[in-house]
Design an enzyme around this catalytic site. Structure first.
Site, PDB file in Angstrom:
ATOM      1  N   GLY A 142       0.825  -1.213   0.000  1.00 52.03           N
ATOM      2  CA  GLY A 142       0.000   0.000   0.000  1.00 52.03           C
ATOM      3  C   GLY A 142       0.854   1.255   0.000  1.00 52.03           C
ATOM      4  O   GLY A 142       0.599   2.197  -0.768  1.00 52.03           O
ATOM      5  N   GLY A 198     -15.871   2.401  17.269  1.00 56.65           N
ATOM      6  CA  GLY A 198     -16.020   0.999  17.624  1.00 56.65           C
ATOM      7  C   GLY A 198     -17.478   0.580  17.604  1.00 56.65           C
ATOM      8  O   GLY A 198     -18.373   1.418  17.490  1.00 56.65           O
ATOM      9  N   CYS A 250     -16.454   9.456  16.959  1.00 55.63           N
ATOM     10  CA  CYS A 250     -17.647   8.669  16.662  1.00 55.63           C
ATOM     11  C   CYS A 250     -18.127   7.943  17.926  1.00 55.63           C
ATOM     12  O   CYS A 250     -18.744   8.567  18.776  1.00 55.63           O
ATOM     13  CB  CYS A 250     -17.396   7.722  15.496  1.00 55.63           C
ATOM     14  N   GLU A 255     -27.347   0.539  21.459  1.00 53.92           N
ATOM     15  CA  GLU A 255     -26.421  -0.439  20.882  1.00 53.92           C
ATOM     16  C   GLU A 255     -25.866  -1.352  21.989  1.00 53.92           C
ATOM     17  O   GLU A 255     -25.617  -2.527  21.764  1.00 53.92           O
ATOM     18  CB  GLU A 255     -25.263   0.295  20.175  1.00 53.92           C
ATOM     19  N   HIS A 293     -15.861  11.127  11.667  1.00 55.70           N
ATOM     20  CA  HIS A 293     -14.476  10.621  11.779  1.00 55.70           C
ATOM     21  C   HIS A 293     -13.499  11.630  11.178  1.00 55.70           C
ATOM     22  O   HIS A 293     -13.160  11.522   9.995  1.00 55.70           O
ATOM     23  CB  HIS A 293     -14.348   9.296  11.031  1.00 55.70           C
ATOM     24  N   GLU A 301     -10.457  11.752  11.458  1.00 57.13           N
ATOM     25  CA  GLU A 301      -9.165  11.124  11.117  1.00 57.13           C
ATOM     26  C   GLU A 301      -9.027  10.808   9.630  1.00 57.13           C
ATOM     27  O   GLU A 301      -7.924  10.603   9.146  1.00 57.13           O
ATOM     28  CB  GLU A 301      -8.929   9.876  11.973  1.00 57.13           C
TER      29      GLU A 301
HETATM   30  N1  GLN Z   1     -21.191   1.940  16.992  1.00 54.27           N
HETATM   31  C1  GLN Z   1     -21.487   3.327  16.877  1.00 54.27           C
HETATM   32  C2  GLN Z   1     -22.578   3.589  15.848  1.00 54.27           C
HETATM   33  O1  GLN Z   1     -22.804   2.773  14.983  1.00 54.27           O
HETATM   34  C3  GLN Z   1     -20.235   4.118  16.545  1.00 54.27           C
HETATM   35  C4  GLN Z   1     -19.718   3.824  15.188  1.00 54.27           C
HETATM   36  C5  GLN Z   1     -18.262   4.216  14.987  1.00 54.27           C
HETATM   37  O2  GLN Z   1     -17.541   4.451  15.954  1.00 54.27           O
HETATM   38  N2  GLN Z   1     -17.826   4.278  13.740  1.00 54.27           N
HETATM   39  O3  GLN Z   1     -23.215   4.606  15.891  1.00 54.27           O
END
Ligand code: GLN
Length: 531
Positions: free
Chosen positions: A7, A346, A373, A397, A504, A506
Site C-alpha cells: 500500500g 467501535g 464517533c 447499541e 471521523h 481522522e
Molecule cells: N457503533 C457506533 C454507531 O454505529 C459508533 C460507530 C463508529 O464508531 N464508527 O453509531
C-alpha cells in the site's frame, strides 16, 4: 505477502509520478469475496476507510489519500465479491447472449473493465493498481490473468511491479533472495514477468542481491529497487527517488521526464527526523489482537502524527484496553501520566463500560479527551450518568432495554437492523455540519460550516438534548437541519479539551495539512505535558 508495504509502495509511486505533474489514480483490488470492507472486523483486516462518497474501503485508500492528497471514491476500490456480483447480475439479465459464463475469461474481463473505469473516472495519465494478496495464491489468479490480458494487448502501456520481501535470518545475518526468486517463478507460470522488483527488507538490498534478482527476471539492476525500513512511511517516496524509480518508471512507460516538486514534502520529513520532544497520547480502545494496532487504527495514528509534527513533537502512543478498567477501576490512574486520551470508533458493547469510566476520569482530572464517533457517544453517556444523574443512561447499541437511551438507534436504521441488512447501510460518507459561534470546535476550524465523513447507526437521542445542555454539555456542531448532533464539547472554562465528534475527522488529515481538531487537541495535550 500481506503487510509487507504494498500500500505504501503504491501510494509512494503515485506520489512521485504526481510530483512530476502527471495525473495519477490509485486503485486497490482486494481478493476477498466481501463486497466491501464494511463487514470485516477491524482486528481482522485493519481499519475500514470511509470515502467522501461513503465507500467503506480497505485502509490502503487512506494511504493513497494521505500521500497524493486526492479524494478516493468507490471506483478506486474493487473486490472479488464486486467482480462476481456484477458478472452474475449480467448473466441474470441475459447480457451474455446465451453463452456459458466462465471464470476465464469473464472474470478477468470484468476486472479489466473496472481498471479502465477507474482510469476514465479519474482522467488519469497513469493508473497505479495495487493487488492485495500474494503471488501464487489461488484467489489472485483471475487478477493476474487480467494483467496478462491487458499487457498482451498493450505491451508498452502496462507494466508489473513485484513488491517482495527479503528476509535476513538472524542466525545468518545475510539477506536472502530465494522467496523473491520463487515469487518471480510463480509469476512466470501466469505468463507475466515483473518489469520492476521492489525489495522490502529491514535493510537496503545489496548489489549482489539486486544482480541475482535481476538475473531471474532478465532485468537490469536499475529496475531492482531497494525499500528498506524507514522511521516514517512518508520517507518512502523520497527513498524511491534516491533509487531513481520515478525517472526509470517514466522511461519504461515511454513518457517524458518532467521536473519534480517534492520540496515541501521532503522538508517536512527532514524536520520530523530532528524532533526530539515527545507528547504521550493514550488510545482507549478494544481492537487489539495479534495484528498490530497500527493496522486497526491507522488513520487515527497518522492524524496524531500529522498534528504533533506540525507542533514539533513526536507522539508516543500508548494502547489501553478498555476492558481492564471494568475489572479494576484503580487502573484508571495510569491516565494521569498521559498528556491526552482518545476514544476511537467501535461497535458493540464489549469494552464500552471501560471507555465510559475513562471518559469520566478524563473529565474529572482535566485530561484532554477526544472522542471519535463511538468516543463522542461514550462522552455523552458518561456525562448523562455522572453529571445529569441518569445512572443507567446508555446507548441502545449496548443495552436495548436501557431506561435512558441517551444514544439511540437512528430512525432509518431500525428496519435495517431488524432485517439484518448490514452491508453499506450505515450513515456513510460526507455530510455538512454547522458549528456554534465561539465554541471550541468553531475556534479550531476557524469557520462555521464544515463537512466531515461519517460511519454510524446510532445518534444522540433528541429527547435528551435539552437536559444535557442544561447540565453543561455543549452541542457545538449540528446537521444543517439542527436534528443530528455532530459535536459535543465542554466549555474551555471547565475543561482544557473535552470534545467528541459523531464523524471521523481522522479520514481527512494529511501530513502537510493536519486536521484542525487533532491540531487543537494536540495543542491542549502539549500544554498539559508542560504543566
Ligand atoms: N457503533 C457506533 C454507531 O454505529 C459508533 C460507530 C463508529 O464508531 N464508527 O453509531
Amino acid at each position: 505477502m500481506s503487510s509487507v508495504g504494498k500500500g505504501i509502495t503504491a501510494a509512494s509511486i503515485g506520489k512521485i509520478l504526481q510530483s512530476r505533474g502527471y495525473s495519477v489514480a490509485n486503485l486497490k483490488a482486494d481478493m476477498y469475496v466481501n463486497i466491501d470492507a464494511g463487514t470485516i472486523r477491524p482486528a481482522e483486516h485493519g481499519e475500514v476507510f470511509v470515502g467522501e462518497d461513503g465507500v467503506e474501503a480497505d485502509q490502503d485508500l487512506g494511504n493513497y489519500e494521505r500521500f497524493t492528497d486526492q479524494t478516493c471514491t468507490r471506483d478506486d476500490y474493487i473486490t472479488t465479491g464486486q467482480i462476481y456480483q456484477e458478472v452474475i447480475r449480467r448473466e441474470r439479465n441475459l447480457e451474455y447472449g446465451g453463452e456459458d459464463v466462465e471464470v476465464y475469461p469473464d472474470i478477468p474481463k470484468e476486472i479489466i473493465r473496472r481498471i479502465e473505469l477507474c482510469q476514465k473516472k479519474n482522467k488519469s495519465d497513469i493508473t497505479v493498481v495495487e493487488y492485495g494478496g500474494t503471488v501464487g495464491e489461488y484467489q489472485l489468479h483471475p487478477f493476474l490473468e487480467a494483467a496478462r490480458m491487458m499487457k498482451s494487448k498493450n505491451p508498452l502501456d502496462v507494466f508489473i511491479i513485484l513488491v517482495s520481501y527479503l528476509p535476513t535470518p538472524s542466525l545468518l545475518g545475510e539477506q536472502k533472495s530465494k522467496p523473491t526468486q520463487r515469487a518471480v517463478i510463480d509469476l512466470h507460470s501466469m505468463g507475466l514477468n515483473p518489469d520492476f522488483v521492489i525489495c522490502r527488507s529491514d535493510r537496503s538490498a545489496t548489489p549482489d542481491i539486486k544482480r541475482t534478482i535481476g538475473n531471474v527476471c532478465s532485468l537490469p539492476v536499475e529496475k531492482i529497487i531497494s525499500a528498506p525500513d524507514v522511521y516514517s512511511i512518508y520517507d518512502v517516496p523520497v527513498n524511491f527517488e534516491k533509487e531513481n524509480l520515478g525517472a526509470t518508471l517514466l522511461k519504461t512507460l515511454g513518457l517524458p521526464e518532467r521536473s519534480k516538486d517534492l520540496k515541501e514534502w521532503t522538508a517536512l520529513f527532514h524536520k520530523v527526523a530532528k524532533i526530539e520532544k515527545k507528547v504521550r497520547i493514550g488510545i482507549v480502545g478494544k481492537y487489539f489482537n495479534f495484528k498490530s494496532c497500527r493496522d486497526t487504527y491507522i488513520s487515527v495514528i497518522e492524524s496524531i502524527n500529522h498534528a504533533s509534527w506540525a507542533l514539533s513533537r513526536k507522539a508516543d502512543i500508548v494502547w489501553l484496553d478498555s476492558e481492564k478498567y471494568e475489572k479494576d477501576k484503580k487502573l484508571l490512574s495510569e491516565l494521569d501520566k498521559l498528556d491526552g486520551v482518545i476514544v476511537p470508533g467501535g461497535f458493540g458493547s464489549r469494552g464500552a463500560e471501560g471507555m465510559i469510566l475513562a471518559a469520566d476520569y478524563a473529565r474529572k482530572k482535566k485530561i484532554p479527551y477526544f472522542g471519535l464517533c463511538l468516543g463522542m457517544q461514550i462522552l455523552t453517556i458518561s456525562y448523562a450518568r455522572n453529571v445529569l444523574g441518569l445512572k443507567d443512561a446508555n446507548s441502545t447499541e449496548m443495552n436495548e432495554e436501557t431506561a435512558h437511551p441517551v444514544i439511540a438507534t437512528m430512525a432509518d436504521q431500525v428496519d435495517k437492523i431488524k432485517n439484518k441488512n448490514y452491508g453499506a447501510t450505515m450513515r456513510l460518507g460526507a455530510y455538512p455540519a454547522v458549528l456554534k459561534n465561539g465554541s471550541l470546535a468553531f475556534v479550531s476550524y476557524g469557520k462555521l460550516k464544515i463537512s466531515e465523513r461519517h460511519r454510524h447507526r446510532y445518534e444522540v437521542n433528541p429527547k435528551y438534548i435539552a437536559d444535557l445542555e442544561k447540565a453543561g454539555l455543549v452541542f457545538s456542531g449540528r446537521s444543517p437541519s439542527g436534528i443530528l448532533m455532530e459535536i459535543a464539547e465542554l466549555s474551555k472554562k471547565v475543561h482544557p479539551f473535552y470534545l467528541g465528534t459523531q464523524f471521523h475527522p481522522e479520514f481527512k488529515s494529511r501530513p502537510l495539512s493536519p486536521h484542525p481538531l487533532f491540531a487543537a487537541f494536540l495543542k491542549a495535550c502539549i500544554k498539559k505535558g508542560k504543566k
